[in-house]
Design a protein around this motif. Sequence first.
Motif: not given
Length: 390
Positions: A282-308
């Motif tokens: 849900s980040s409003a700013w500051g993200e570059a390439l969020p590792v936590a999102v990638a970890e979830a995706m690698a575990a087979g979990v789809p993600a909803v992200v803000t376009d930051v």
Amino acid sequence: MPTPKVLHVITGTSIGGAEMMLFRYLRAMGPAKDRHRVVSMMPPGPVAERIAQLGVRVDSLHVDVVWNIAGGVIRLQRLIDRLEPCVVQGWMYHGSLLASLAVRLARREEVGLVWAIHHSLSEPRREKRATRAVLHALCRLGGRTDVITYCARQACQQHVAFGFPADRNQVVPNALDLSEFAPDPLARSRLQAAAGIPRGRRIIGTIARSHPMKDHAAFVAALACLLREGHDVQGVLIGAGQPDGPAVQAARAAGIADRIVALPARDDIAALVPGLDAYLLSSAWGEALPVAVAEAMAAGVPAVVTDVGDSGWLVQDCGESCPPRRPDLMAKGLARILALSPDDRCALGLACRARIEHVMSMPRYVGTYAQIHAAAMSRRSRARPVGAHA
């Protein structure tokens, strides 16, 4: 060319994306890690212990307040003089600042200097005054760098626009060990037990420290939207500062305190993340390439992200992306994932993992940094004979 002796200077060693990336990078190097050493600007945190267990020494400059920075630079300069590294690599803003100042103070023109930037800069005015001062200092010191790496394309563009050098940049996306983060049918029961979640309830999660840029109030608002629409969902936030943090307060104000579980930072994330139904950044700013999102995706979990930052680029068609500060759109993206049939949900999970395998390979990451360190050494050898001081 022999493996260079690299001194990594990082802001701190608490649990965080850049900190964990350094740990995983060193772990993936095998015997070559013996040519690396780590210096933390701040007092040791839990990642320092993990790195030390690899056999890599971690020193601390014990700079925990701004007026200690000068002393930290002097201590780092003395360490550089003693160790005589081929390359000094700064991680994050403060680590890069101290690395640059210490290399200059040591007058080691033969030492390569690399910055690793793990932050986006979409809204500089939102950064703390001290952080903005560090950014301006880095702009002035950037001429001494040999390579500046960014973990996201947008982060590179934003920093160049701010005043960072434009002629020595390289984008190096973060990487994951796919054997560590993988689908696990037992993870759901572990997550339910850890968070006290009733069976049958859909679980939306995020792994992040409590910080204004993460906009966890929007996370709670998105969950409230789903609940109003009749979805039986539970929100789980795991990270430093989460218990009794802003998310918990927002949930109480919204009357959904029983649907939010906030846990402190844990070291078993890989065993819990596969139990999520969806991940929400849900980040409003500051993200570059969020590792936590990638970890979830690698575990087979789809993600909803803000376009930051490069968040939208990361998920592409394996998830949903929306503008920041739009919990209504976050909820719609989550609702679409929750509505998938079991077969479609399984297929999406496999696509998520394939996406991470394609863009965040750990062997590629290790090889890329080997090339970067070699390039920095080569650039320095052309500038001044090895062993010569200014």
